[in-house]
Design an enzyme around this catalytic site. Structure first.
Site, PDB file in Angstrom:
ATOM      1  N   CYS A 241      -1.011  -3.869  -1.013  1.00 61.98           N
ATOM      2  CA  CYS A 241      -0.951  -5.056  -1.114  1.00 61.98           C
ATOM      3  C   CYS A 241      -2.385  -5.610  -2.164  1.00 61.98           C
ATOM      4  O   CYS A 241      -2.209  -6.301  -2.630  1.00 61.98           O
ATOM      5  CB  CYS A 241      -0.758  -5.637  -0.084  1.00 61.98           C
ATOM      6  SG  CYS A 241      -1.923  -4.962   1.303  1.00 61.98           S
ATOM      7  N   ASN A 242      -3.332  -5.750  -0.989  1.00 64.23           N
ATOM      8  CA  ASN A 242      -4.238  -5.816  -2.261  1.00 64.23           C
ATOM      9  C   ASN A 242      -4.886  -6.018  -3.324  1.00 64.23           C
ATOM     10  O   ASN A 242      -4.844  -6.824  -4.170  1.00 64.23           O
ATOM     11  CB  ASN A 242      -5.702  -5.881  -1.489  1.00 64.23           C
ATOM     12  CG  ASN A 242      -5.829  -6.535  -0.255  1.00 64.23           C
ATOM     13  OD1 ASN A 242      -5.997  -7.272  -0.202  1.00 64.23           O
ATOM     14  ND2 ASN A 242      -6.233  -5.568   1.184  1.00 64.23           N
TER      15      ASN A 242
ATOM     16  N   HIS B 102      -3.430 -11.061   4.265  1.00 64.48           N
ATOM     17  CA  HIS B 102      -4.742 -11.642   3.169  1.00 64.48           C
ATOM     18  C   HIS B 102      -5.367 -12.635   2.689  1.00 64.48           C
ATOM     19  O   HIS B 102      -4.519 -13.528   2.045  1.00 64.48           O
ATOM     20  CB  HIS B 102      -5.362 -10.377   2.402  1.00 64.48           C
ATOM     21  CG  HIS B 102      -4.687  -9.340   3.132  1.00 64.48           C
ATOM     22  ND1 HIS B 102      -4.945  -8.295   3.711  1.00 64.48           N
ATOM     23  CD2 HIS B 102      -4.212  -7.900   2.123  1.00 64.48           C
ATOM     24  CE1 HIS B 102      -4.617  -7.583   4.247  1.00 64.48           C
ATOM     25  NE2 HIS B 102      -3.685  -7.179   2.959  1.00 64.48           N
TER      26      HIS B 102
HETATM   27  N1  LIG Z   1       2.361  -2.584   6.234  1.00 60.53           N
HETATM   28  C1  LIG Z   1       1.618  -3.308   5.085  1.00 60.53           C
HETATM   29  O1  LIG Z   1       1.529  -4.778   4.947  1.00 60.53           O
HETATM   30  C2  LIG Z   1       1.351  -2.914   4.209  1.00 60.53           C
HETATM   31  C3  LIG Z   1       1.209  -3.070   2.339  1.00 60.53           C
HETATM   32  C4  LIG Z   1       1.333  -2.644   1.567  1.00 60.53           C
HETATM   33  C5  LIG Z   1       1.662  -1.499   1.260  1.00 60.53           C
HETATM   34  N2  LIG Z   1       1.263  -0.259   2.644  1.00 60.53           N
HETATM   35  C6  LIG Z   1       2.183   1.082   2.447  1.00 60.53           C
HETATM   36  O2  LIG Z   1       3.710   0.745   2.505  1.00 60.53           O
HETATM   37  C7  LIG Z   1       3.450   2.727   3.460  1.00 60.53           C
HETATM   38  C8  LIG Z   1       4.433   1.950   4.823  1.00 60.53           C
HETATM   39  O3  LIG Z   1       3.715   0.858   5.808  1.00 60.53           O
HETATM   40  P1  LIG Z   1       4.713   0.516   6.514  1.00 60.53           P
HETATM   41  O4  LIG Z   1       3.625  -0.317   6.525  1.00 60.53           O
HETATM   42  O5  LIG Z   1       5.534   0.403   6.224  1.00 60.53           O
HETATM   43  O6  LIG Z   1       3.852   1.195   7.757  1.00 60.53           O
HETATM   44  P2  LIG Z   1       4.804   1.346   8.462  1.00 60.53           P
HETATM   45  O7  LIG Z   1       4.239   1.968  10.047  1.00 60.53           O
HETATM   46  O8  LIG Z   1       5.526  -0.080   9.097  1.00 60.53           O
HETATM   47  O9  LIG Z   1       6.483   2.352   8.895  1.00 60.53           O
HETATM   48  C9  LIG Z   1       6.627   3.477   8.670  1.00 60.53           C
HETATM   49  C10 LIG Z   1       8.478   4.045   9.204  1.00 60.53           C
HETATM   50  O10 LIG Z   1       8.070   4.848   8.625  1.00 60.53           O
HETATM   51  C11 LIG Z   1       8.385   5.906   9.944  1.00 60.53           C
HETATM   52  N3  LIG Z   1       8.385   7.136   9.790  1.00 60.53           N
HETATM   53  C12 LIG Z   1       7.150   7.349  10.666  1.00 60.53           C
HETATM   54  N4  LIG Z   1       7.065   9.169  10.534  1.00 60.53           N
HETATM   55  C13 LIG Z   1       7.655   9.214   9.304  1.00 60.53           C
HETATM   56  C14 LIG Z   1       8.436  10.554   9.195  1.00 60.53           C
HETATM   57  N5  LIG Z   1       8.523  12.078   9.208  1.00 60.53           N
HETATM   58  N6  LIG Z   1       9.599  10.569   7.832  1.00 60.53           N
HETATM   59  C15 LIG Z   1      10.256   9.790   8.035  1.00 60.53           C
HETATM   60  N7  LIG Z   1       9.920   8.050   8.213  1.00 60.53           N
HETATM   61  C16 LIG Z   1       9.072   8.118   9.501  1.00 60.53           C
HETATM   62  C17 LIG Z   1       8.155   5.327  11.676  1.00 60.53           C
HETATM   63  O11 LIG Z   1       8.781   5.369  12.533  1.00 60.53           O
HETATM   64  C18 LIG Z   1       7.826   3.311  10.203  1.00 60.53           C
HETATM   65  O12 LIG Z   1      10.005   3.114  10.658  1.00 60.53           O
HETATM   66  C19 LIG Z   1       2.097   2.911   3.923  1.00 60.53           C
HETATM   67  O13 LIG Z   1       2.018   3.543   2.288  1.00 60.53           O
HETATM   68  C20 LIG Z   1       0.906   1.797   3.903  1.00 60.53           C
HETATM   69  O14 LIG Z   1      -0.033   2.460   2.734  1.00 60.53           O
HETATM   70  C21 LIG Z   1       2.092  -1.455   3.570  1.00 60.53           C
END
Ligand SMILES: NC(=O)c1ccc[n+]([C@@H]2O[C@H](COP(=O)([O-])OP(=O)(O)OC[C@H]3O[C@@H](n4cnc5c(N)ncnc54)[C@H](O)[C@@H]3O)[C@@H](O)[C@H]2O)c1
Length: 351
Positions: free
Chosen positions: A145-146, A225
């Site tokens: 995101c950032n 952020h």
């Molecule tokens: N949260 C944010 O603000 C944000 C912003 C931009 C990018 N990201 C990136 O996006 C990606 C996901 O982040 P998020 O915040 O959505 O995470 P999250 O923890 O909210 O969601 C992850 C999901 O994956 C599931 N999971 C866990 N292990 C798994 C597996 N082995 N197989 C399939 N599903 C599985 C979990 O149960 C959960 O539902 C990461 O790379 C993160 O860095 C997050």
């Protein structure tokens, strides 16, 4: 693609990013959401059924627990991948890297997210900066995101010849709202231990020519952020020239303190009032009345809705990898229209 006129999309990991990606895919006329996979067996994985989305077990080790919790499973991850043209991996940080071998063996195109390193795919994506270099590749990483916000804003300045060096301070939300009972910080500010923080070098994974240094700290709130930037321009410029450069990007929205948008919560409230799903602010929201130009120096601040900003980028990355749209601007226009990006007319008198 497996045939037909729509791109068949799988989402692996139905969390903060995955569920928003799934909803956004379902809104694209040229895409079909085949289903979502996860390992959780609680309220979160009950949601797909309420939306008519097929749920798959991402890992056989969790399938029985998921069934025992009453979840109807359409199959396993292999079945989901077999029915899809592309998979968007939205699993937590570093899990996607372990899934890559499976994706490569299956021969399916894949997208990972910002928690993974650039080396996982060898390509990092921000639609306005490098859509064309992703065309036809087997994989890319939609940056964090950032980093997405940094590349969007600095690219807008670069395209108009207004970018020299860029130095930014990032105030990062402590955790995501839905899980803020589980962790996060209170009554303190936590500086990242190193300068530069990782986001500046990460922006260079999309555009190696950016002269950018970032510093970051975690703040005790969960909404979004907030970035402060100081830019040295190659020449003196007027405030209007700078604002025009930002206005030329459909993914930067100029907002005004004078409109009552004086803080992150007010902007989020406005997104809710617009009826955006999950109150999503897909754009970088940059304060035009706060922005200051002093000779060849430029100063500004903006808000990044960390849960939303990468969603339009992911949709564009799907079209780029599948080759469904060769023109980045055309893909962005379609994504913007489907999600309402840039349609944020705001107050009377807003330019
Ligand atoms: N949260 C944010 O603000 C944000 C912003 C931009 C990018 N990201 C990136 O996006 C990606 C996901 O982040 P998020 O915040 O959505 O995470 P999250 O923890 O909210 O969601 C992850 C999901 O994956 C599931 N999971 C866990 N292990 C798994 C597996 N082995 N197989 C399939 N599903 C599985 C979990 O149960 C959960 O539902 C990461 O790379 C993160 O860095 C997050």
């Amino acid at each position: 693609m497996t045939g037909g006129t729509t791109i068949k999309v799988a989402v692996n990991g139905y969390g903060v990013i995955g569920k928003r990606v799934a909803d956004a895919v379902a809104q694209q006329p040229d895409m079909d959401l085949v289903g979502v996979a996860d390992v959780a067996a609680d309220w979160r994985t009950r949601m797909p059924a309420t939306k008519g989305i097929a749920l798959y077990a991402a890992d056989p080790a969790h399938a029985d627990t998921m069934r025992a919790a009453g979840l109807a499973l359409a199959g396993d991850l292999d079945a989901l991948l077999a029915a899809s043209d592309i998979v968007i991996d939205c699993t937590p940080k570093r899990i996607a890297a372990g899934n890559v071998e499976k994706y490569r063996k299956t021969g399916i195109r894949f997208i990972v997210h910002g928690g993974e390193k650039h080396s996982v795919t060898g390509h990092s994506f921000v639609a306005e900066a490098n859509y064309e270099t992703a065309l036809g590749r087997d994989s890319t990483r939609v940056v964090s995101c950032n980093t997405t916000s940094i590349v969007r804003t600095l690219s807008a300045l670069k395209r108009t010849g207004l970018l020299g060096s860029a130095r930014g301070t990032l105030l990062r939300r402590a955790t995501d709202p839905w899980e803020s009972h589980l962790g996060g910080i209170m009554n303190t500010l936590v500086p990242e231990p190193e300068i530069p923080s990782h986001q500046g070098p990460d922006a260079q994974s999309v555009d190696p020519d950016l002269d950018v240094v970032t510093m970051a700290l975690k703040v005790p709130q969960t909404l979004a952020h907030l970035h402060y930037w100081s830019i040295r321009m190659p020449r003196k410029a007027s405030k209007d020239e700078v604002l025009d450069a930002f206005r030329a990007s459909s993914r930067i929205a100029l907002i005004r303190m004078a409109d009552g948008l004086g803080a992150l919560n007010a902007v989020k409230e406005m997104m809710a009032d617009f009826g955006r799903p999950n109150d999503s602010l897909y754009e970088v929201a940059l304060w035009e009345d706060m922005l200051k130009v002093q000779g060849d120096e430029l100063f500004y601040a903006y808000m990044v809705d960390n849960q939303a900003i990468v969603i339009p980028e992911t949709i564009d990355a799907i079209r780029a990898l599948t080759g469904a749209e060769a023109d980045g601007a055309a893909s962005m226009a379609r994504t913007n229209e489907a999600l309402g990006v840039g349609a944020f007319g705001l107050a009377p008198g807003h330019a």
